[in-house]
Design an enzyme around this catalytic site. Structure first.
Site, PDB file in Angstrom:
ATOM      1  N   ASP A 293      35.880 -33.339 123.162  1.00 62.35           N
ATOM      2  CA  ASP A 293      36.956 -32.067 123.391  1.00 62.35           C
ATOM      3  C   ASP A 293      36.557 -30.901 122.226  1.00 62.35           C
ATOM      4  OD1 ASP A 293      39.001 -30.760 124.334  1.00 62.35           O
ATOM      5  OD2 ASP A 293      40.627 -31.734 123.692  1.00 62.35           O
ATOM      6  N   ASP A 294      37.112 -31.196 121.354  1.00 66.75           N
ATOM      7  CA  ASP A 294      36.816 -30.211 120.052  1.00 66.75           C
ATOM      8  C   ASP A 294      36.196 -30.860 118.684  1.00 66.75           C
ATOM      9  OD1 ASP A 294      37.653 -27.512 121.410  1.00 66.75           O
ATOM     10  OD2 ASP A 294      39.132 -28.813 121.733  1.00 66.75           O
TER      11      ASP A 294
ATOM     12  N   HIS B 292      41.666 -28.742 133.133  1.00 76.50           N
ATOM     13  CA  HIS B 292      42.506 -29.283 132.397  1.00 76.50           C
ATOM     14  C   HIS B 292      43.875 -29.476 133.015  1.00 76.50           C
ATOM     15  CE1 HIS B 292      39.679 -28.392 129.371  1.00 76.50           C
ATOM     16  NE2 HIS B 292      40.263 -28.701 128.194  1.00 76.50           N
TER      17      HIS B 292
ATOM     18  N   HIS C  25      34.228 -28.513 124.167  1.00 79.93           N
ATOM     19  CA  HIS C  25      34.102 -26.975 124.263  1.00 79.93           C
ATOM     20  C   HIS C  25      33.576 -26.553 123.313  1.00 79.93           C
ATOM     21  CE1 HIS C  25      38.260 -26.786 126.643  1.00 79.93           C
ATOM     22  NE2 HIS C  25      38.219 -28.001 126.035  1.00 79.93           N
TER      23      HIS C  25
ATOM     24  N   GLU D  11      47.105 -33.094 130.221  1.00 83.27           N
ATOM     25  CA  GLU D  11      47.016 -33.130 128.802  1.00 83.27           C
ATOM     26  C   GLU D  11      48.462 -33.463 128.245  1.00 83.27           C
ATOM     27  OE1 GLU D  11      44.926 -29.948 126.754  1.00 83.27           O
ATOM     28  OE2 GLU D  11      44.578 -30.955 124.957  1.00 83.27           O
TER      29      GLU D  11
ATOM     30  N   HIS E 131      33.223 -33.217 128.443  1.00 83.88           N
ATOM     31  CA  HIS E 131      34.314 -32.330 128.025  1.00 83.88           C
ATOM     32  C   HIS E 131      34.206 -32.198 126.685  1.00 83.88           C
ATOM     33  CE1 HIS E 131      39.119 -32.031 128.137  1.00 83.88           C
ATOM     34  NE2 HIS E 131      38.544 -31.110 127.303  1.00 83.88           N
TER      35      HIS E 131
END
Ligand code: ADE
Ligand code: ZN
Length: 350
Positions: free
Chosen positions: A290-291, A209, A31, A212, A29
């Site tokens: 994630d980011d 997703h 991005h 969240e 996961h």
């Protein structure tokens, strides 16, 4: 053998960070546009002759204080606007993969958001070819595998997702699956039922997703309407005991992102994160970044900070790494190879 049958020796708390950082693991996961560090945003803006509304790298980094998912997405989509040419996508992805390799990530499945780019006039082939070439080179140069999952943004209508799928058709050999991301609340999974059904017919893997910030009902519909194979985040499942039972029964993986949840105020502190609750309930949870450029840490930071804050043990470390390979979309032979390497690592760690 299930992960619970592999007994891991207890490792003293002060030695857990070394174990966590050196263990082989998959990242599921992530991005890729969320790996754009402020320095890279500035250098790509300069290379492409673009003005940024920030005077310096430091000023941009200071803007990374988020109240919720939407406040992050506004900055994240603006940052992605520096990506214009195939080489930009390649450079971004290879920079992430090189960093991940140093953290003993041996396999990565990368999300990308084509609508962010095609809406600015960047062609789908520019995006996919750049990212895919980085994945191919990562295998040769870094000894790790990587693949691509194309996300539909849920704040736009399903019609736009269908157009995006149409644009991606010539490149489906370079994409292993599709996902659903962007602002969750008010944009439930069932809005994308038809496009996910079409992707399923095309043989693509499906993830979304859900849970969240959104309610457990969104996780139910991701499972029952979209028929996903993994839930991204999913931490709100803990509010619904029958959903928890369903996730355990189906061995449905959750790709949990602790530092993201902290930075987006899903939990007030890492100590309050429910990863241990999920794992101890028997859920196939994994840890992901994630980011990472926006949330203050790549994969090993997610592991070390979360373990320090929540009292997870070496047995949990093994389970999380094992889950990451089991939940990945690599074929059975590759999965066995990764798990064998993981078992060797834990047998010889001292
Ligand atoms: N796009 C990038 N990061 C995201 C997140 N954490 N949730 C939803 N969409 C995203
Ligand atoms: Zn995400």
């Amino acid at each position: 053998m299930s992960s619970n049958e592999f007994r891991v020796p207890d490792v003293a708390r002060d030695r857990l960070p070394a174990l966590l950082c050196a263990m082989p693991k998959a990242e599921l996961h992530m991005h890729i546009e969320g790996s754009l560090e402020p320095e890279l945003i500035f250098s790509l803006a300069q290379r492409n002759g673009l003005d940024l509304p920030y005077a310096s790298v430091e000023e941009l980094r200071r803007a990374y204080a988020f109240a919720d998912l939407q406040s992050f997405l506004d900055i994240y989509y603006a940052g992605a606007a520096v990506l214009i040419h195939e080489q930009d996508f390649y450079d971004m992805a290879l920079a992430y993969l090189a960093r991940a390799a140093t953290e003993n990530v041996t396999h990565a499945e990368l999300f990308f958001d084509p609508q962010t780019h095609t809406a600015r006039g960047v062609a789908m082939q520019t995006v996919v070819n750049g990212l895919h070439r980085a994945c191919v080179d990562a295998q040769r140069q870094l000894g790790m595998t990587a693949s691509l999952i194309m996300c539909f943004v849920r704040h736009l209508p399903e019609k736009d997702a269908f157009e995006t799928l149409e644009q991606a058709m010539p490149f489906l050999d370079k994409i292993i699956g599709v996902g659903l991301d962007s602002g969750e609340v008010g944009n439930p999974p069932e809005n994308f039922a038809r496009v996910f059904a079409r992707c399923r017919e095309l043989g693509l893997h499906l993830v979304a997703h859900a849970g969240e910030e959104g309610p457990p009902a969104y996780i139910w519909s991701a499972l029952d309407v979209l028929k996903v194979e993994r839930i991204d985040h999913g931490v709100q499942a803990a509010k619904d005991s029958s959903l928890m039972q369903r996730l355990v029964k189906d061995k449905m993986p959750l790709t949990v992102c602790p530092l993201s949840n902290l930075k987006l105020c899903v939990f007030p502190s890492l100590a309050a994160h429910n990863l241990k609750t999920l794992l101890d309930a028997g859920i196939v949870a994994t840890v992901n970044s994630d980011d990472p450029a926006y949330f203050g840490g790549y994969l090993n930071e997610n592991f070390t900070q979360t373990f320090a804050a929540t009292g997870l043990t070496s047995q949990h470390a093994y389970t999380l790494a094992r889950n990451s390979f089991e939940a990945s979309f690599v074929d059975a032979a590759a999965k066995h190879g990764y798990v064998d390497r993981l078992n060797d690592y834990f047998e010889t760690f001292s």
